[in-house]
Design an enzyme around this catalytic site. Structure first.
Site, PDB file in Angstrom:
ATOM      1  N   ASP A   1       0.854  -1.178   0.000  1.00 14.83           N
ATOM      2  CA  ASP A   1       0.000   0.000   0.000  1.00 14.83           C
ATOM      3  C   ASP A   1       0.898   1.238   0.000  1.00 14.83           C
ATOM      4  O   ASP A   1       2.137   1.112  -0.005  1.00 14.83           O
ATOM      5  CB  ASP A   1      -0.931  -0.026   1.210  1.00 14.83           C
ATOM      6  CG  ASP A   1      -2.208   0.784   0.984  1.00 14.83           C
ATOM      7  OD1 ASP A   1      -2.322   1.473  -0.045  1.00 14.83           O
ATOM      8  OD2 ASP A   1      -3.089   0.743   1.860  1.00 14.83           O
TER       9      ASP A   1
ATOM     10  N   GLU B   1       0.062   4.598   1.861  1.00 10.68           N
ATOM     11  CA  GLU B   1       0.005   5.546   2.968  1.00 10.68           C
ATOM     12  C   GLU B   1       1.064   5.275   4.029  1.00 10.68           C
ATOM     13  O   GLU B   1       1.504   6.192   4.725  1.00 10.68           O
ATOM     14  CB  GLU B   1      -1.386   5.547   3.608  1.00 10.68           C
ATOM     15  CG  GLU B   1      -2.458   6.202   2.768  1.00 10.68           C
ATOM     16  CD  GLU B   1      -3.081   5.271   1.733  1.00 10.68           C
ATOM     17  OE1 GLU B   1      -3.983   5.710   1.004  1.00 10.68           O
ATOM     18  OE2 GLU B   1      -2.651   4.102   1.662  1.00 10.68           O
TER      19      GLU B   1
ATOM     20  N   HIS C   1      -7.374   5.426   7.520  1.00 13.80           N
ATOM     21  CA  HIS C   1      -8.675   5.225   6.897  1.00 13.80           C
ATOM     22  C   HIS C   1      -8.904   3.735   6.763  1.00 13.80           C
ATOM     23  O   HIS C   1      -8.001   2.933   7.019  1.00 13.80           O
ATOM     24  CB  HIS C   1      -8.752   5.898   5.516  1.00 13.80           C
ATOM     25  CG  HIS C   1      -7.849   5.281   4.502  1.00 13.80           C
ATOM     26  ND1 HIS C   1      -6.503   5.566   4.404  1.00 13.80           N
ATOM     27  CD2 HIS C   1      -8.090   4.373   3.531  1.00 13.80           C
ATOM     28  CE1 HIS C   1      -5.958   4.872   3.422  1.00 13.80           C
ATOM     29  NE2 HIS C   1      -6.906   4.132   2.877  1.00 13.80           N
TER      30      HIS C   1
END
Length: 280
Positions: free
Chosen positions: A8, A10, A116
């Site tokens: 990912d 982030e 998130h």
């Protein structure tokens, strides 16, 4: 040894700004290079630890972020949008272990950098069999449903703590320490990538530390949305039921349906959120 690496963005070293996560945003191209650097550190350690095959999936957004021209040439790369299993695309029961790089904390976690769950703002909370879940629980659960343990996670400190709370003493590397959602004390990427390499090497040389998340079927996923419009539209999907003005529930014996449905949810919710602008 066959190794799966889900990457990912982030939780990648050096990144803190939403603009760096979005194609066309200021710093995005450099962000892709840093993401690829973190991935390469894990890939190199996997091959040095004796892996015969390493499959890497681009798990961020449209899945077109990892630089195919800069990724370690020994791996294979799964990329592109709308992959059926999204962050878990390419994983099956033949793998020995799953590694997660660039992961982040779930929605609402204090000091979680860019925290998130699955979507940037549309999902307020997600529950799996009654337990609050972020992407770490979701993907560890998917791997576990295939009989594959998790061996390593790199991301911000809050993500590492979330992984250890879920999996116990699994090997983790924190590449930044959140001060708030968009601010962090970061380890410079060159050094952070050295730490990722060392962490993956330790993990793959100590398989007793790998942790399989075994969840009991049936699996019930409840989603609390930020919008009644999203909840209403998603509840039209066969098998999805409204459980409140802004919540939906879905139950299945097949965990892959949970992951696949989240992809469909993201497509619907993203369209409604963009159309609604400030009301999304």
């Amino acid at each position: 040894m066959k190794v799966f690496v889900s990457v990912d963005m982030e939780g990648v070293s050096g990144l803190t700004d939403p603009e760096e996560m979005r194609a066309g945003g200021r710093g995005y191209e450099r962000g892709c290079e840093l993401m690829t650097g973190d991935a390469n550190a894990a890939i190199r350690a996997a091959f040095d630890a004796g892996a015969e095959r390493v499959v890497v999936t681009d798990s961020h957004g449209t899945g077109k972020n990892l630089r195919a021209d800069l990724i370690d040439e020994r791996c294979t790369l799964v990329r592109g949008p709308f992959k059926p299993m999204r962050m878990g695309e390419g994983l099956d029961a033949s793998f020995d272990v799953a590694l997660y790089v660039g992961y982040h904390a779930r929605a609402g976690v204090e000091r979680g950098v860019l925290n998130h769950t699955w979507m940037g703002r549309e999902i307020q909370n997600l529950y799996l069999n009654g337990e609050v879940a972020g992407e770490i629980r979701l993907m560890a659960g998917y791997a576990g449903s295939l009989g594959v343990p998790v061996g390593f996670l790199a991301g911000d400190r809050a993500a590492c703590e979330e992984a250890r709370d879920l999996l116990g003493a699994v090997e983790t590397v924190a590449v930044k320490d959140g001060h708030d959602r968009y601010a962090a004390e970061v380890i410079p990427p060159v050094r952070a990538q050295e730490l990722i390499y060392e962490g993956v090497a330790r993990a793959l040389n100590a398989p007793d530390g790998w942790k399989r998340l075994a969840l009991d079927a049936p699996y019930t996923m409840a989603v609390e949305w930020n919008s009644t419009a999203i909840a209403q539209s998603c509840s039209l999907i066969p098998g999805v039921k409204p459980s409140g003005p802004r919540t939906t529930e879905f139950t299945t014996d097949d965990y892959a349906e949970i992951v696949g449905l989240l992809g469909v949810f993201a497509t619907i919710a993203g369209e409604i959120g963009c159309a609604g602008r400030q009301y999304g």
